[in-house]
Design an enzyme around this catalytic site. Structure first.
Site, mmCIF file in Angstrom:
data_model
loop_
_atom_site.group_PDB
_atom_site.id
_atom_site.type_symbol
_atom_site.label_atom_id
_atom_site.label_comp_id
_atom_site.label_asym_id
_atom_site.label_seq_id
_atom_site.Cartn_x
_atom_site.Cartn_y
_atom_site.Cartn_z
ATOM 1 N N ASP A 189 0.825 -1.196 0.000
ATOM 2 C CA ASP A 189 0.000 0.000 0.000
ATOM 3 C C ASP A 189 0.860 1.247 0.000
ATOM 4 O O ASP A 189 2.058 1.212 0.294
ATOM 5 C CB ASP A 189 -0.945 0.001 1.204
ATOM 6 C CG ASP A 189 -0.201 -0.078 2.534
ATOM 7 O OD1 ASP A 189 0.467 0.905 2.905
ATOM 8 O OD2 ASP A 189 -0.290 -1.127 3.209
ATOM 9 N N GLU A 225 23.292 -22.072 -17.657
ATOM 10 C CA GLU A 225 22.343 -21.240 -16.913
ATOM 11 C C GLU A 225 23.032 -20.028 -16.300
ATOM 12 O O GLU A 225 22.468 -18.921 -16.285
ATOM 13 C CB GLU A 225 21.668 -22.072 -15.824
ATOM 14 C CG GLU A 225 20.676 -23.092 -16.359
ATOM 15 C CD GLU A 225 20.160 -24.027 -15.287
ATOM 16 O OE1 GLU A 225 18.959 -24.341 -15.295
ATOM 17 O OE2 GLU A 225 20.972 -24.459 -14.430
#
Length: 933
Positions: A526, A606
Site C-alpha cells: 500500500d 544457466e
C-alpha cells in the site's frame, strides 16, 4: 490558481491540469458536491435536482420545503443524523451517547503548498507544485469541528483528501466512523473495480456492476491485507484501457480500511473510502483531535491506462521518499529459497562468491540468523545475533561478504514475537492479547503491541544495535500474520501510527539503507508503506506465470519501481511449475529484479544466461523504473501476458510478452504496442528491423511461433529521431532534380541499413521513388570468405597488410559499383546488380528495374571512399568500434563478432572512416543530431 472560491455563490472550484472538482456551501449551510470530471468552465450547481421525494426526510433548516432532502442531494461529507439514509462518511457518538452530527459550513482557507498529517504518511510536494484547501464544518451542539483537507497537485492531476475531527467541547466524544473521501454522482452507470486475493495470489482484478444497494470491500486484519488492496476504481460500464471515465481512490494507509460504492433509490452513486468502521471506536478528549489517513484521488477520461500512469507518477514522485527512489537499485540474491533456515556463515559467504561470479550486486541473509531460530516457531523478538550459527560476529560476516565485492542485506520482522522467546518470557504483556483470554496464534507467533511507545522503543533499540554492527545496505522488513485480539477500538489505528513512528525513526537514522517492505509477500502492499519503503515484495509466489497476473493487477495503481520481483528456482516452490530461465527473467524485469535460488545448483549454461539477463536489465533498468507503463493484454482473459515501458520522450521502449498457453497447429499472435510516437520510425534493436510507430500501435508485432510452453520474448525499440532531421536536410540538398545518389556510410554495424530503410520509407511516403543498393554485395568474396581472406592477409602481412587491404580495390569491386551509379545517373532503368548471401557460392546477378526511381540509396561501410564515384550526397554515421561491436553481437551478425581479430578490423575501419568523414556532406553524430560539414 488551482483553487478558486466564488464568494457570491459559495462555490469552491479545484482545477488540475485536466480535471475540475466542484462543491458548494448552499444557503442552508450544507456542503454539497457538484462535479468531478474532465476540466470544465463555469459553475455546475445547475445539476442539483430538487423534488419532493416522499419518505426522504427534510432537515429542519429547510422549513416547509419538502423538495430539499439530504437523502437525495449529493454531499461532500455525509454524516449520520442528517436524514441521509445512504452510507455515511461520519458517525460521532457524543458524551451522552447520542449518534448524530450535523456539520454546517463555517469557514475556509486556501494556502500555498501541500498539507501534512501528524503521525501519518501523506503525499508530499514542493510549495510551487501544490495548494491546500481547508474547509471547516461545525456542529454547535456536539461542539465538533470537521476540517476537510484537499491537497491539489495541479500538474499531476491529483487531489488528496483527509479529515481532521476536533473536539472543541469539554467532554470526550467517540469517533465510530470517519472516512477520508466521498464522491456523489447524480448520474451514471458504473462498475467497481477492485483487487482481491489471498496469500501467494494477490491483487486479482474483479469488475462488478454497482447495482442498487452497497458494494463494500475492506480489511479487518490490521493490515491492508492480501485479500483486498486499498485501491479501487469506479468506472463507466463501457470504460476500457484507452477510453471512458474512471475515478480512482487509493488509501495511503497500512491498516483496516473500507471502500463502499452504493447506487441509491434515485440511481445516484456514492463512492467513498477510509478507515474501517468495524473494530473501531476512537475516543477524542476535550481539546484533542483525530486525523484520518489520506485518500489519493485522480480521474481519467481516457480509460484505465491514463489513470494508472497518473498514480504511478504520484507514487514515484510524491509518495516514495529517500535517496534510493530514483536511483538504480541493487540486484540482489536472497538466501531464503537458496537455504531456508539451514545455513551458517560459510553458506552466506559462498552465496556471495557465487553472486560476485555472476555479477549480482547484493546478498540478503533472510530469516534464521538470530536467537535460537532454526525454524519458524521461536525467537522472534530476540534480536541478538546467533554468532555460533554464523561462526562469528555479524560484523565479521558482513566484512567477509563485502570482501567478495558484494553488498550485504538482512531480514527482520520487528512487529512480531514468539512465545518461545526471551522477550515474551520477560514481557508477555507486550503481545497484543485480550485480557483474560488466550491469544489467537498465527504461524505460531503473536503481534507486539506497537500502539505502546515502550514496546516500540525497546524493539527499535534492539534493531539499531543490529544495524550498527556492520555495513548493512538493505533491510527486508517482513510481517507474517494478521492482527487479532483487538482489546479496544483505538488499537488498530494506534498500532499503525506506532508502526509509522518506528519507520520514521528508522529511516531518519539510516537514510542510506534501502528498505523493502513485505508482509507474507504482498499483504501490506500500500501507499502508506511506500512512503517509508520504496519497494515492497510483490508476492511470496514467484511462479512466473502466476506473477504475470499478480503484477498485472498491481500495475493499476503501483509503478514497477516499487514492485519486488525475482527469478526463482524451478520447479517453482509454490506451484511446482517449470518455466524457462528466460521466461522467469522477463517477468522479474517488471520490477526491482533479483534472484531466489542457489547458484551452486546451476549449470554453466544457466549461469551464462543469468549474466546476459543482468546485462539486459541493467541496460533497461532506468527505462523500467522511470518510463510510462502500458498493459498490452489481460492475462486473465488472453493467451499472452504483455506489457511495455516507454520513455517519457518516447525515445525508447521495452516490450515484454509471455505465452500463457500452448496449442497444436498455432496461429499467428500479434501484440499491439502503445505510447509511441506515431509519426516516427523505431528500430527493434535485437533484429535490426524498422517499424513506424503508427504501424506498431495499429497493427502490432508478430510474435515468433511457439516452440515450447510458456515462452517469453522481449523487444527493445529505439526511436530513430535523427532519421527525420536527416530526411529533411536530404530533401533540401537533392532539390527537385531527378536521379540522385545518396551514400550512407559508417562502421560495420553502425546502423546504415536501418537508416537507409527508414529514409526509403520516408521518400516513398512522399511519392519519391527510392531504391537501396547494399554495398556489402560488392566485395570480391561473400562476407564469410572475405573474413577468412582478411585473416590470411593478417597472418602473412600483419596489421600493415590488413590495413592496405581493407576498403581498397583488393577487397571491393569498385569498378562494378561505379558502373551501377553511372548507369543510374544517365537514366538507365534496367541495371544488373550483384547479390551475395552468407554461405559458400551464394553469389548471383539479377536485372533490376529502376523505372520511376529518383533516389538511389547506397548503404555501405566504405560509402565515403576515394575509390567511389557518382555520389551526390554523402552521409556519415558516427560510431565507435565498441559501439559497432556491441550492435553486431546483439544482432547475432557474426559468430566471431566478439573476437579480437574482428575488433582489430573494426579499429582499422574506424581510422579510415575518420578520414572519409571529413569529406562527408552530412554527419549524424552519436548524440543523435545531424551536422552539416
Amino acid at each position: 490558481m488551482a483553487i478558486i472560491f466564488d464568494a457570491n455563490r459559495k462555490i469552491f472550484t479545484i482545477h488540475t491540469k485536466h480535471t475540475t472538482y466542484q462543491m458548494q456551501a448552499d444557503a442552508k449551510g450544507y456542503l454539497l458536491h457538484l462535479y468531478y470530471g474532465v476540466r470544465v468552465k463555469g459553475t455546475m450547481d445547475y445539476l442539483l435536482c430538487y423534488a419532493d421525494h416522499g419518505f426522504s426526510g427534510n432537515p429542519y433548516a429547510a422549513g416547509m420545503d419538502r423538495t430539499y432532502s439530504l437523502d437525495a442531494l449529493p454531499q461532500e461529507y455525509p454524516s449520520l443524523g442528517t436524514g441521509d439514509c445512504r452510507n455515511i462518511a461520519l458517525n460521532i457518538t457524543s458524551a451522552v451517547g447520542t449518534e448524530c452530527c450535523d456539520p454546517i459550513f463555517n469557514s475556509y482557507t486556501i494556502t500555498k503548498g501541500k498539507y501534512s498529517l501528524q503521525g501519518l504518511p501523506a503525499v508530499w510536494a514542493a510549495d510551487d507544485e501544490a495548494e491546500t484547501l481547508e474547509i471547516v464544518l461545525k456542529d454547535d451542539l456536539t461542539q465538533v469541528e470537521i476540517h476537510l483537507l484537499y491537497g491539489v497537485l495541479e500538474d499531476a492531476d491529483i487531489i488528496t483528501r483527509s479529515v481532521v475531527i476536533k473536539n472543541t467541547g469539554t467532554e470526550t466524544i467517540t469517533v465510530k466512523k470517519a472516512l477520508s473521501a466521498c464522491l456523489d454522482f447524480v448520474q451514471g452507470d458504473y462498475d467497481a473495480i477492485s483487487f482481491y486475493g489471498r496469500h501467494a495470489m494477490e491483487r486479482n482484478l474483479e469488475r462488478v456492476p454497482v447495482g442498487h444497494g452497497t458494494y463494500r470491500i475492506g480489511s479487518r486484519r490490521g493490515s491492508s491485507s492480501h485479500q483486498y488492496n486499498p485501491g479501487v476504481i469506479l468506472a463507466d460500464r463501457t470504460a476500457t484501457e484507452e477510453a471512458g471515465n474512471c475515478y480512482g481512490m487509493l488509501f495511503m494507509y497500512s491498516g483496516n480500511f473500507v471502500c463502499e460504492a452504493e447506487r441509491d433509490q434515485f440511481n445516484q452513486t456514492r463512492f467513498q473510502m477510509g478507515l474501517g468502521d468495524e473494530l473501531f471506536a476512537y475516543p477524542v478528549a476535550a481539546g484533542a483531535e483525530f486525523t484520518t489517513p489520506e485518500v489519493i484521488m485522480t480521474y481519467s477520461d481516457q480509460g484505465f491506462a491514463k489513470l494508472s500512469r497518473q498514480y504511478h507518477n504520484c507514487i514515484l514522485n510524491h509518495v516514495c521518499k529517500g535517496r534510493q527512489v530514483h536511483t538504480n537499485r541493487p540486484i540482489l540474491i536472497n538466501s531464503w529459497e537458496a537455504a531456508y533456515f539451514d545455513f551458517d556463515g560459510d553458506t552466506i559467504v559462498d552465496l556471495a562468491k557465487q553472486a560476485a561470479e555472476l555479477g549480482i550486486d547484493m546478498v540478503v541473509m533472510d530469516d534464521g540468523w538470530f536467537g535460537k531460530r532454526n525454524d519458524d516457531n521461536s525467537s522472534l523478538g530476540d534480536w541478538f545475533v546467533n554468532e555460533k550459527k554464523l561462526s562469528g560476529t555479524l560484523g565479521q560476516l558482513i566484512e567477509r561478504v563485502n570482501a567478495q565485492g558484494v553488498k550485504f542485506g538482512i531480514w527482520i520482522e520487528p512487529e512480531m514475537v514468539n512465545e518461545d522467546s526471551d522477550l515474551y518470557r520477560e514481557h508477555p504483556d507486550w503481545a497484543l492479547t485480550i485480557p483474560g483470554r488466550m491469544p489467537i496464534r498465527s504461524r505460531n507467533q503473536l503481534l507486539l503491541d506497537f500502539s505502546r511507545k515502550e514496546v516500540r522503543e525497546e524493539i527499535l533499540k534492539r534493531i539499531c544495535a543490529i544495524l550498527d554492527q556492520g555495513n548493512i545496505e538493505y533491510i527486508k522488513w517482513d510481517m507474517n500474520r494478521s492482527m487479532s485480539d483487538v482489546y479496544a477500538g483505538n488499537v488498530p489505528y494506534d498500532y499503525v501510527l506506532g508502526l509509522y513512528d518506528f519507520l520514521e525513526k528508522l529511516t531518519s537514522r539510516y537514510p542510506e539503507i534501502l528498505i523493502e517492505g513485505c508482509s507474507g509477500g504482498g499483504g501490506r502492499f500500500d501507499a502508506g508503506m511506500m512512503y517509508y519503503t520504496p519497494q515492497i515484495w510483490c508476492s511470496d509466489n514467484t511462479d512466473a506465470i502466476n506473477r504475470t497476473r499478480i503484477q498485472y493487477g498491481t500495475s493499476f495503481f503501483y509503478p514497477t519501481a516499487v514492485v519486488g520481483s525475482h527469478v526463482s528456482a524451478v520447479p517453482n516452490h509454490q506451484t511446482g511449475r517449470i518455466t524457462s530461465l528466460n521466461t522467469r527473467g522477463v517477468v522479474a524485469m517488471a520490477g526491482t529484479f533479483g534472484y531466489e535460488m542457489n547458484p551452486a545448483l546451476l549449470s554453466s549454461e544457466e549461469k551464462e544466461e543469468i549474466r546476459t539477463q543482468l546485462a539486459t536489465y541493467r541496460r533497461h533498468q532506468e527505462l523500467i523504473r522511470e518510463g510510462d507503463y502500458y498493459r498490452l493484454s489481460d492475462p486473465f482473459k488472453e493467451d499472452v501476458a504483455a506489457w511495455m515501458s516507454v520513455a517519457k520522450d518516447q525515445s525508447q521502449a521495452l516490450v515484454s510478452v509471455v505465452r500463457l498457453s500452448a496449442e497444436g497447429n498455432p496461429f499467428g499472435t500479434y501484440v499491439k504496442l502503445k505510447g509511441l510516437d506515431a509519426e516516427c520510425f523505431y528500430l527493434e534493436e535485437t533484429t535490426g528491423k524498422v517499424y513506424s510507430g503508427m504501424a506498431l500501435m495499429q497493427a502490432g508485432i508478430l510474435l515468433p511461433m511457439a516452440v515450447i510452453e510458456y515462452e517469453a520474448y522481449q523487444f527493445s525499440f529505439k526511436k530513430m529521431q535523427e532519421a527525420a532531421a536527416l530526411y529533411d536536410l536530404l530533401r533540401e540538398k537533392i532539390g527537385a532534380e531527378q536521379r540522385k545518389v545518396i551514400s550512407i556510410f559508417g562502421g560495420s554495424g553502425s546502423g546504415k541499413t536501418t537508416m537507409a530503410e527508414i529514409l526509403q520509407q520516408q521518400f516513398l511516403a512522399d511519392g519519391i521513388g527510392c531504391f537501396i543498393v547494399h554495398g556489402d554485395d560488392y566485395p570480391h568474396r561473400i562476407p564469410k570468405c572475405n573474413d577468412q581472406e582478411r585473416e590470411l592477409i593478417y597472418q602473412k602481412s600483419g596489421e600493415t597488410g590488413l590495413n592496405a587491404y581493407l576498403g581498397t580495390p583488393q577487397e571491393i569491386e569498385y569498378d562494378r559499383i561505379n558502373q551501377v551509379l553511372a548507369k543510374f545517373h544517365v537514366g538507365d532503368t534496367e541495371i544488373e546488380l550483384k547479390k551475395m548471401g552468407r554461405e559458400d557460392d551464394e553469389i548471383w546477378y539479377e536485372q533490376t528495374d529502376l523505372t520511376g526511381v529518383q533516389v538511389l540509396l547506397l548503404e555501405w561501410t566504405h560509402g565515403g571512399s576515394e575509390y567511389l564515384n557518382g555520389v551526390d550526397v554523402s552521409v556519415y554515421l558516427d560510431s565507435t568500434p565498441e559501439e559497432t561491436k556491441a550492435r553486431r553481437i546483439r544482432r547475432g551478425r557474426d559468430e566471431n563478432a566478439a573476437s579480437a581479430f574482428i575488433q582489430l578490423v573494426l579499429s582499422l575501419e574506424a581510422q579510415k572512416l575518420e578520414q572519409q568523414a571529413k569529406q562527408a556532406d552530412l554527419i549524424v553524430g552519436k548524440d543523435g543530431r545531424v551536422y552539416e560539414s
